[in-house]
Design an enzyme around this catalytic site. Structure first.
Site, mmCIF file in Angstrom:
data_model
loop_
_atom_site.group_PDB
_atom_site.id
_atom_site.type_symbol
_atom_site.label_atom_id
_atom_site.label_comp_id
_atom_site.label_asym_id
_atom_site.label_seq_id
_atom_site.Cartn_x
_atom_site.Cartn_y
_atom_site.Cartn_z
ATOM 1 N N SER A 1 0.851 -1.184 0.000
ATOM 2 C CA SER A 1 0.000 0.000 0.000
ATOM 3 C C SER A 1 0.885 1.232 0.000
ATOM 4 O O SER A 1 1.985 1.226 0.569
ATOM 5 C CB SER A 1 -0.901 -0.002 1.235
ATOM 6 O OG SER A 1 -1.456 1.282 1.449
ATOM 7 N N ARG B 1 -19.914 -5.869 -46.872
ATOM 8 C CA ARG B 1 -18.940 -5.311 -45.932
ATOM 9 C C ARG B 1 -19.677 -4.303 -45.094
ATOM 10 O O ARG B 1 -20.330 -3.403 -45.630
ATOM 11 C CB ARG B 1 -17.743 -4.671 -46.639
ATOM 12 C CG ARG B 1 -16.684 -4.143 -45.640
ATOM 13 C CD ARG B 1 -15.362 -3.802 -46.320
ATOM 14 N NE ARG B 1 -14.829 -4.963 -47.006
ATOM 15 C CZ ARG B 1 -14.725 -5.081 -48.329
ATOM 16 N NH1 ARG B 1 -15.099 -4.079 -49.108
ATOM 17 N NH2 ARG B 1 -14.247 -6.172 -48.878
#
Length: 408
Positions: free
Chosen positions: A275, A315
């Site tokens: 931490s 497409r």
């Protein structure tokens, strides 16, 4: 360059980086040029090696190609322009990319890169299976409290929990192993009409077009397949396999997170994280990062399905384009999570004494179901209440051994 905001991204290495994708595009162009020569459509000297194409691309070209890709909507257009300029009026320059469309090159290149990603994932899944087989075997008799909806339920063993983790990993491996990565060689609208015209065979050119695609697939190590421009199964299956993996690993990470709480203290990561302000903490960082991947993967997978569902005509505008980064991000994050999970379970500190102490401390509450079942049956409660735990453990261990044998 590793991603500053996705800690652990370095585990994915070069998989699906811009440089890797660009190189895959070059591999596709080279394989196709060779295939055209082999089927007699183009002169044999039209074939160009990947090395020769790489020599035409400078280090700073990657960034410039990315900028120029905006004008045509994909990177193949500026790439082919550069390659043809570099090859000049040679036969190779004349024939480069003929018969292909940009989608062919992008889709096939992505399949190459995704296959590399899943090769790495499969290695990690096999390693995880081996580790979990050991944990399940070593702790088949290590008693602990089963928890449902956060509350004490009935007795179980940590061996069964590890076997359940193994079950998920083997399911994920099954998904990954079943994947195929096909080439995309269809031309402008998936008809291979340009190849037919180039061959001069007209309506009789179908077989030679398919042969050219199969040769290119063999060169690239991909699967031959008829064109799939607007059929995105190859992409969605890859996404589903990635999400299946992160689902399995998320389960493991969540269990470690819950059982490593100080008030439970049954598991801990081998080397917890620190931490920035609290020196006493050893945070379960790997579990946190794996859970992060599991939480983000389904949305990326759903993007791929949304794009597939939006397929239109030959497409798709926008939906095809959105796949690229979603697939790249999903596969890279899956590789990262794979390696982090291997590290997590490989270094896991299993505190069997604490598990058994918590089980004993739970008292009579974890035997309440046993007592009610015994009362209904009209006999005294048995000495233990583990049911078919050992058989369930053995079933997953046997499955893992079969998979290992088949894979060797």
């Amino acid at each position: 360059m590793p991603d500053l905001l996705w800690p652990g991204d370095h585990h994915a290495g070069e998989i699906l980086t811009d440089a890797a994708v660009l190189d895959a595009l070059l591999q596709v162009e080279s394989a196709w040029s060779t295939a055209l020569g082999k089927v007699g459509i183009a002169p044999t000297e039209a074939g160009v090696t990947v090395g020769a194409l790489r020599d035409l691309i400078a280090d700073d070209d990657v960034e410039q190609i990315a900028v120029e890709a905006e004008s045509g909507g994909n990177p193949v257009i500026p790439l082919v322009r550069r390659l043809r300029d570099g090859l000049g009026s040679s036969t190779a320059g004349t024939w480069l990319h003929r018969g292909l469309t940009s989608q062919d090159v992008v889709d096939t290149a992505l399949m190459l890169c995704v296959a590399d990603g899943f090769d790495a994932v499969l290695v990690e899944l096999d390693a995880q299976a081996g580790t979990l087989v050991r944990l399940a075997g070593d702790h088949r008799h290590t008693g602990m409290v089963a928890r449902t909806l956060t509350q004490h339920a009935v007795p179980m063993t940590f061996g069964l929990k590890a076997a359940q983790w193994l079950h998920g990993v083997l399911d994920a491996r099954e998904q990954v192993a079943s994947l195929t990565f096909p080439v995309q060689m269809g031309g402008a609208a998936g008809t291979s009409a340009a190849v037919a015209e180039l061959s001069g065979r007209g309506a009789d050119a179908g077989p030679v077009a398919m042969q050219a695609g199969a040769i290119a697939a063999d060169i690239l190590g991909l699967a031959p397949l008829t064109p799939w421009h607007s059929v995105r199964t190859a992409v969605t299956r890859s996404g589903d396999a990635a999400v299946g993996c992160t689902d399995a690993w998320g389960h493991i990470a969540n269990d470690v997170l819950a059982l490593s709480r100080p008030e439970i203290d049954e598991l801990s990561e081998g080397s917890g994280g620190s931490s920035s302000t609290m020196p006493h903490k050893a945070n379960p960082v790997l579990s946190v990062l794996i859970r992060r991947a599991a939480l983000s993967a389904p949305m990326l997978g759903s993007t791929l399905h949304l794009a597939a569902a939006d397929a239109a005509e030959e497409r798709t505008a926008g939906a095809w384009h959105v796949e690229w980064d979603a697939l790249r991000t999903l596969v890279r994050r899956t590789v990262v999570a794979a390696r982090q999970t291997s590290l997590l379970i490989g270094e896991l500190d299993v505190r069997g004494d604490r598990m058994q102490a918590n089980l004993a401390g739970a008292g009579a509450s974890v035997r309440s179901e046993q007592e009610s079942m015994a009362t209904i049956a009209g006999h005294a409660p048995g000495s233990e209440y583990l049911g078919a735990t050992q058989q369930y453990i053995d079933a997953q261990l046997d499955r893992a051994r079969r998979v290992a044998t088949e894979g060797s």
